[in-house]
Design an enzyme around this catalytic site. Structure first.
Site, PDB file in Angstrom:
ATOM      1  N   HIS A 146      -7.530  18.961  -6.967  1.00  0.00           N
ATOM      2  CA  HIS A 146      -8.017  19.319  -8.488  1.00  0.00           C
ATOM      3  C   HIS A 146      -6.872  18.732  -9.361  1.00  0.00           C
ATOM      4  O   HIS A 146      -6.225  19.496  -9.772  1.00  0.00           O
ATOM      5  CB  HIS A 146      -8.152  20.713  -8.824  1.00  0.00           C
ATOM      6  CG  HIS A 146      -9.254  21.350  -7.987  1.00  0.00           C
ATOM      7  ND1 HIS A 146     -10.546  21.571  -8.491  1.00  0.00           N
ATOM      8  CD2 HIS A 146      -9.659  21.221  -6.582  1.00  0.00           C
ATOM      9  CE1 HIS A 146     -11.571  21.842  -7.642  1.00  0.00           C
ATOM     10  NE2 HIS A 146     -10.735  21.701  -6.472  1.00  0.00           N
ATOM     11  N   TRP A 166       0.830  -1.057  -0.076  1.00  0.00           N
ATOM     12  CA  TRP A 166       0.032  -0.054  -0.084  1.00  0.00           C
ATOM     13  C   TRP A 166       0.888   1.239  -0.021  1.00  0.00           C
ATOM     14  O   TRP A 166       2.014   1.301   0.227  1.00  0.00           O
ATOM     15  CB  TRP A 166      -0.858   0.172   1.051  1.00  0.00           C
ATOM     16  CG  TRP A 166      -0.558  -0.374   2.626  1.00  0.00           C
ATOM     17  CD1 TRP A 166       0.696  -0.659   3.102  1.00  0.00           C
ATOM     18  CD2 TRP A 166      -1.394  -0.135   3.718  1.00  0.00           C
ATOM     19  NE1 TRP A 166       0.603  -0.863   4.281  1.00  0.00           N
ATOM     20  CE2 TRP A 166      -0.545  -0.489   4.708  1.00  0.00           C
ATOM     21  CE3 TRP A 166      -2.677   0.092   4.154  1.00  0.00           C
ATOM     22  CZ2 TRP A 166      -1.146  -0.453   6.207  1.00  0.00           C
ATOM     23  CZ3 TRP A 166      -3.076   0.131   5.433  1.00  0.00           C
ATOM     24  CH2 TRP A 166      -2.326  -0.209   6.340  1.00  0.00           C
ATOM     25  N   ASN A 167       0.058   2.343  -0.356  1.00  0.00           N
ATOM     26  CA  ASN A 167       0.908   3.567  -0.662  1.00  0.00           C
ATOM     27  C   ASN A 167       0.321   5.016   0.239  1.00  0.00           C
ATOM     28  O   ASN A 167      -0.799   4.726   0.511  1.00  0.00           O
ATOM     29  CB  ASN A 167       0.970   4.124  -2.003  1.00  0.00           C
ATOM     30  CG  ASN A 167       1.462   2.975  -3.152  1.00  0.00           C
ATOM     31  OD1 ASN A 167       2.759   2.246  -2.637  1.00  0.00           O
ATOM     32  ND2 ASN A 167       0.797   2.635  -3.923  1.00  0.00           N
ATOM     33  N   HIS A 187     -15.791  25.282  -4.598  1.00  0.00           N
ATOM     34  CA  HIS A 187     -14.597  25.677  -5.204  1.00  0.00           C
ATOM     35  C   HIS A 187     -14.328  27.164  -5.632  1.00  0.00           C
ATOM     36  O   HIS A 187     -12.983  27.794  -5.310  1.00  0.00           O
ATOM     37  CB  HIS A 187     -14.173  24.783  -6.382  1.00  0.00           C
ATOM     38  CG  HIS A 187     -12.764  25.058  -7.069  1.00  0.00           C
ATOM     39  ND1 HIS A 187     -11.646  24.861  -6.430  1.00  0.00           N
ATOM     40  CD2 HIS A 187     -12.702  25.158  -8.315  1.00  0.00           C
ATOM     41  CE1 HIS A 187     -10.705  25.010  -7.312  1.00  0.00           C
ATOM     42  NE2 HIS A 187     -11.185  25.475  -8.338  1.00  0.00           N
ATOM     43  N   HIS A 236     -10.681  15.072 -12.545  1.00  0.00           N
ATOM     44  CA  HIS A 236     -11.355  15.469 -11.314  1.00  0.00           C
ATOM     45  C   HIS A 236     -12.584  16.360 -11.363  1.00  0.00           C
ATOM     46  O   HIS A 236     -12.945  16.750 -12.619  1.00  0.00           O
ATOM     47  CB  HIS A 236     -10.288  16.332 -10.462  1.00  0.00           C
ATOM     48  CG  HIS A 236     -10.044  17.779 -10.997  1.00  0.00           C
ATOM     49  ND1 HIS A 236      -9.172  18.196 -12.000  1.00  0.00           N
ATOM     50  CD2 HIS A 236     -10.691  18.832 -10.643  1.00  0.00           C
ATOM     51  CE1 HIS A 236      -9.419  19.344 -12.163  1.00  0.00           C
ATOM     52  NE2 HIS A 236     -10.120  19.942 -11.419  1.00  0.00           N
ATOM     53  N   ASP A 291     -15.273  19.133  -9.702  1.00  0.00           N
ATOM     54  CA  ASP A 291     -15.099  20.658  -9.183  1.00  0.00           C
ATOM     55  C   ASP A 291     -16.633  20.842  -8.510  1.00  0.00           C
ATOM     56  O   ASP A 291     -17.686  20.820  -9.154  1.00  0.00           O
ATOM     57  CB  ASP A 291     -15.181  21.916 -10.312  1.00  0.00           C
ATOM     58  CG  ASP A 291     -13.535  22.067 -10.868  1.00  0.00           C
ATOM     59  OD1 ASP A 291     -12.803  21.352 -10.308  1.00  0.00           O
ATOM     60  OD2 ASP A 291     -13.589  22.638 -11.646  1.00  0.00           O
ATOM     61  N   HIS A 301     -15.850  28.891 -13.770  1.00  0.00           N
ATOM     62  CA  HIS A 301     -15.857  28.618 -12.489  1.00  0.00           C
ATOM     63  C   HIS A 301     -16.839  29.788 -11.805  1.00  0.00           C
ATOM     64  O   HIS A 301     -17.668  29.454 -11.158  1.00  0.00           O
ATOM     65  CB  HIS A 301     -14.438  28.844 -12.037  1.00  0.00           C
ATOM     66  CG  HIS A 301     -13.414  27.651 -12.128  1.00  0.00           C
ATOM     67  ND1 HIS A 301     -13.068  27.456 -13.247  1.00  0.00           N
ATOM     68  CD2 HIS A 301     -13.147  26.785 -11.263  1.00  0.00           C
ATOM     69  CE1 HIS A 301     -12.089  26.342 -13.368  1.00  0.00           C
ATOM     70  NE2 HIS A 301     -12.399  25.950 -12.135  1.00  0.00           N
TER      71      HIS A 301
END
Ligand code: MN
Length: 263
Positions: A73, A65-66, A83, A77, A79, A212
């Protein structure tokens, strides 16, 4: 006794028969994934970094695992309305509070790949959308408007961000087009193939960054860095796009899938 036939059992049967396919609209996520670069007076978002916790070794002999570090973002991805400052006081505006019904929505796909291929600063206008509607019908309320530009086919960070001294050059939306989509069509949001939902030069638009400013101000959602939009029909696909349930999250990387009827 057999289970009753329902819309969902028919959906599963259609998928089993290959009459509805699942198309992955997601870019691979790696430390090489490009992230939007802001003017130097602003804080920058980090891309992905990966640190191994254990890899079947002394740190964990039977497990791998990491730890991930990344901005919300990054890569393909989502929004959320919070945001942008215009969406900050809206109800249910964060990744954990947006009604989940919106995460399963139909898609209208406008193909501007030829135009964006010839002119990277291509801007979709209200008139373009209305011309599309003349052929494919009115965009229904609650649909995603996905802008196909084939930008995902650009290889490497430089070609993808396409920045020069006067900033990045990549396609997007005219403010008037976004007002039309938000207020006259009531879309759930807009999705693009570029690094963010706004055009590269949108910092100089009025208002600045209208995808946006206008969309999030109207409570609409965004999807960035999509791919495989060339595999979607203009209408008829259904998008599954659910962000991580980050408390007060402004967005998140996610896997975006489309259910697509066979041609
Ligand atoms: Mn974003």
């Amino acid at each position: 006794m057999t289970a009753p036939v329902t819309v969902l059992s028919l959906l599963v049967e259609e998928m089993n028969r290959g009459r509805i396919t699942v198309v992955d609209l997601t870019q691979p996520l790696s430390p090489e994934t490009p992230v939007i670069e802001l003017p130097s007076m602003f804080a920058q978002s980090p891309g992905l970094s990966v640190e191994v916790i254990s890899n079947y070794d002394d740190n964990g002999p039977a497990w791998y695992w990491n730890t991930l570090t990344l901005g919300e973002h990054t890569g393909t991805h989502f929004d959320a309305p919070v945001h942008w400052i215009t969406g900050k006081d809206r109800a249910n505006n964060t990744t954990d509070t947006i009604p989940v019904r919106q995460f399963v929505s139909p898609a209208c796909v406008i193909d501007a790949s030829k135009e964006a291929g010839q002119y990277p600063d291509y801007i979709l206008t209200r008139e373009h959308v209305q011309a599309w509607e003349g052929v494919h019908g009115k965009i229904p309320a609650g649909a995603w408007l996905l802008l196909r530009t084939d930008w995902c086919k650009r290889e490497g960070k430089e070609a993808f961000l396409n920045a020069s001294e006067d900033g990045p050059h990549s396609p997007g939306f005219h403010p008037d087009c976004l007002r039309f989509l938000a207020h006259e069509r009531d879309v759930v949001g807009v999705g693009v193939e570029t690094v963010g939902t706004d055009a590269g030069q949108a910092g100089g638009f009025d208002p600045a960054f209208p995808a946006h400013n206008i969309m999030h101000g109207a409570g609409k959602l965004g999807l960035a860095s999509l791919c495989n939009l060339d595999k979607l029909p203009p209408t008829g696909a259904v998008i599954l796009a659910a962000p991580l349930k980050i408390v007060k999250g402004s967005g998140s990387p996610l896997r975006v899938l489309a259910l697509v009827p066979a041609a």
